[in-house]
Enzyme design. Structure first.
Site, PDB file in Angstrom:
ATOM      1  N   THR A   1       0.825  -1.216   0.000  1.00 38.00           N
ATOM      2  CA  THR A   1       0.000   0.000   0.000  1.00 38.00           C
ATOM      3  C   THR A   1       0.857   1.263   0.000  1.00 38.00           C
ATOM      4  OG1 THR A   1      -1.867  -1.073   1.093  1.00 38.00           O
ATOM      5  CG2 THR A   1      -1.715   1.317   1.303  1.00 38.00           C
TER       6      THR A   1
ATOM      7  N   HIS B   1      -3.129  -2.825  -4.830  1.00 39.15           N
ATOM      8  CA  HIS B   1      -2.269  -3.981  -5.121  1.00 39.15           C
ATOM      9  C   HIS B   1      -3.135  -5.236  -5.189  1.00 39.15           C
ATOM     10  CE1 HIS B   1      -2.607  -5.041  -0.850  1.00 39.15           C
ATOM     11  NE2 HIS B   1      -2.222  -3.808  -0.544  1.00 39.15           N
TER      12      HIS B   1
END
Length: 687
Positions: free
Chosen positions: A305, A481
């Site tokens: 992140t 992601h």
């Protein structure tokens, strides 16, 4: 009873007895501090066990220094070591209370930063119970001064002192091994200082921070303005002109960046249990005024992140090891989206329902120029409100709205959701779709948390429509992601209805959503290949912000003739013609592995590989060397971090003053009345 007392006194009057007694007292007071002064977020038996034992190895090591001396010197040395470590613990307690993080050498080097973060008066944040961390020192001094414990002047065998040192090293190794087993990549990813402390202890954290700081300082010390020449040369040769048709179409609009945690592209239009998993996101994706990209890839490394945020707002890649937000976020010079837009008259704010120290956001966001950072400290707490990494999305989005409506317009607001995060757990009352049936626990809960995220987004978008915010805003949604890693090939194959799931499939599986929605925007599904590195230049062009001399490694996704090579952090890549995974090349269109490359193919993949290698290495050079301190785009000003505070009282006062000065916020446009009565959520926790 008297005999027992005498035996205890006699035992404590030996070197061994005094040493072990001192270690025991220090251990007790450290555990007291862990449990009452810090919020380490201990979850599960293993983390509780490690937090309980982690003070022992380093205390044995430090206090063991005294065992190499004899007589009075030994006792004085032990007490001095105890006093120093206690003072360090005390300082961290005060800093943590104000800043929800631990002191670093970098912060101490910039003493003004520490004083700003601690506030104008230490006396205002200190509590009487804080001084209990010195209790063991006081007890030892009193016992020695009153001679209830006598100094043992006999010679202490050096081999025993070395044995203690050896034991401390062995115990620390065991501690570290168990910690790494419970939290893989603990020392390499380093997403939160709280994790280092709860797993390895305060003293270990101090050493770790010192090593990290020394390493970073050494790299930066060797950099100078000439180091930028190769970066500028590369960017000059590779800079692509943005799409003129879209230049400035969103000028003056609010910008919402909605961070879809672990959200992958395959979820778009995906159905399970007879229903769409993400109907709200699907609708946005296909609307005529939404620009959607179906070949958009996440490009994160270990930082996950944090890497996504870095790329999104700086157009710089994450580092090969660790997270740049953690290792360089506090000290580096950045020229990020919040600072750029702040100088265009925007109010900038980030929203996240977890602790402010996670990924070092509390420091990094100041370097990026965010005016506000609304973390968990700003939001209400209640039973069942949190899951995994912070507030559940429905509660978080509603709570965020109360601050969004106070932001002077135009604003740039980033909302980071967390519920759709591994291990994809959701209580039964919030589940609205059945788990998938792959038989893999990691995979099967994914659709439940994804649907919950979609519902939370739908509620927020409905509120925007009711307030009229939607008409004057550009909404950007992106997946940060992958949610399901390549380690679950069998389950993913079943999820996707495929016979198998290959390494090539996994590379293509790294697609995540990226869409830009705005009333009147000429939309459609765009098939260009790109990634998170390309977001910032794309948004700046839409907003009409000059962007021809910045240090950015991405390009406008709407530009003609742009390089469509998507670089992955490990050096692999995906391009419209070829895909590289490890040492194997594939035809991107067919997925077929190219076992024997033709001369033409060799030349092409060599060009692609060299481009990826150069791009990654130059970006690393910018971050590791802090090279942006040597280069400033025309008209850009570095944010003044000393004037930025994310303390709740400061931010609320700042918002109040801003609303008095500017009448552009949603509340001000609604006659000074809140619009929260228009926000509707079906979150069961709030009923």
């Amino acid at each position: 009873m008297k005999q027992v007392s005498q035996k205890i006194q006699a035992g404590l009057s030996t070197r061994w007895g005094f040493f072990l007694f001192a270690v025991g007292l220090f251990w007790l007071k450290t555990i007291y501090a862990y449990q009452t002064k810090f919020n380490l977020g201990v979850k599960g038996g293993m983390q509780a066990f490690l937090m309980t034992i982690n003070p022992i190895p380093t205390t044995l090591l430090l206090f063991g220094i005294a065992l190499f001396m004899n007589g009075r010197k030994s006792y004085i040395t032990l007490i001095v070591v105890d006093l120093i470590t206690s003072a360090w613990l005390f300082a961290n307690i005060l800093y943590y209370r104000e800043f929800s993080d631990f002191l670093t050498f970098t912060l101490m080097k910039g003493s003004s930063s520490v004083s700003n973060n601690l506030g104008k008066s230490i006396a205002g944040i200190i509590e009487y119970s804080d001084f209990l961390v010195f209790a063991d020192v006081v007890i030892l001094i009193i016992l020695l001064a009153t001679k209830l414990i006598k100094i043992d002047r006999s010679i202490f065998m050096k081999r025993n002192a070395f044995a203690i040192t050896g034991l401390s090293v062995v115990l620390f190794g065991a501690n570290l091994g168990m910690a790494e087993a419970d939290r893989s990549g603990l020392l390499t990813r380093t997403f939160d200082n709280n994790y280092i402390v709860k797993y390895l202890g305060m003293n270990a954290y101090t050493v770790y921070d010192g090593v990290k700081t020394t390493k970073n300082n050494a790299i930066k010390a060797n950099a100078d303005s000439s180091s930028m020449s190769s970066v500028l040369k590369y960017l000059k040769e590779n800079r692509v002109s943005p799409n003129v048709e879209y230049t400035g179409v969103a000028k003056g609009k609010n910008v919402f960046v909605i961070h879809l945690e672990s959200f992958q592209q395959f979820l778009i239009d995906y159905k399970w249990d007879g229903q769409e998993v993400t109907p709200n996101i699907n609708k946005l994706y296909h609307e005529s005024d939404t620009l959607s990209f179906d070949n958009f890839f996440n490009q994160v490394g270990q930082g996950k992140t944090a890497d996504a945020e870095l790329m999104l707002e700086n157009s710089l890649f994450g580092l090969q090891e660790g997270a740049a937000m953690v290792t360089q976020g506090t000290t580096n010079t950045f020229q990020a989206a919040p600072a750029i837009l702040d100088q265009q008259g925007y109010t900038t704010a980030s929203f996240h329902g977890d602790v402010p120290s996670f990924w070092n956001r509390d420091n990094t966001y100041k370097s990026w120029g965010y005016d506000y950072f609304f973390s968990s400290q700003y939001f209400k707490e209640g039973k069942g409100y949190n899951v995994g990494y912070g507030l559940k999305d429905k509660i978080f989005m509603q709570d965020s709205a109360q601050y969004v409506e106070q932001l002077p317009q135009p604003f740039y607001a980033k909302l980071i959701t967390v519920t759709n995060h591994y291990p994809y757990l959701l209580d039964k009352q919030n589940q609205s779709i059945a788990k998938t049936d792959t038989g893999d626990d990691t995979v099967d809960g994914y659709v439940q948390t994804a649907k919950y995220l979609d519902q939370a987004l739908g509620e927020f978008m409905t509120w925007m429509e009711k307030t009229g915010l939607d008409k004057n805003s550009m909404v950007v949604l992106y997946g940060d992601h992958y949610g399901i890693s390549g380690n679950h090939k069998k389950a993913v194959a079943k999820l996707l209805g495929q016979d198998k799931f290959t390494d090539f499939d996994n590379a293509q599986f790294q697609r995540v959503p990226f869409m830009i929605h705005m009333p009147g925007l000429k939309g459609g599904v765009n098939h260009t290949y790109g990634g998170e590195i390309d977001v910032l230049p794309t948004l700046l062009n839409l907003l009409g912000v000059k962007n021809d001399d910045t240090i950015q490694f991405g390009s406008d996704l709407l530009a003609a003739n742009r390089n469509q090579t998507v670089a992955f952090r490990n050096g692999d890549f995906v391009a419209p013609d070829y895909t590289k995974v490890g040492s194997t090349y594939y035809d991107t269109k067919t997925g077929k592995a190219l076992t024997k490359l033709t001369t033409k193919q060799k030349q092409r993949v060599l060009v692609l590989s060299e481009h990826v290698t150069e791009e990654l290495s130059l970006s690393d050079k910018v971050i590791s060397g802090d090279l942006l301190r040597f280069y400033t785009p025309v008209g850009f000003e570095d944010p003044d971090k000393s004037q930025i505070s994310y303390k709740v009282t400061d931010a609320k006062a700042q918002l109040k003053a801003a609303n008095k000065k500017s009448k552009t916020s949603v509340i001000q446009q609604n006659g000074g009345k809140s619009t929260m009565n228009l926000y509707q959520t079906d979150a069961p926790e709030l009923k």
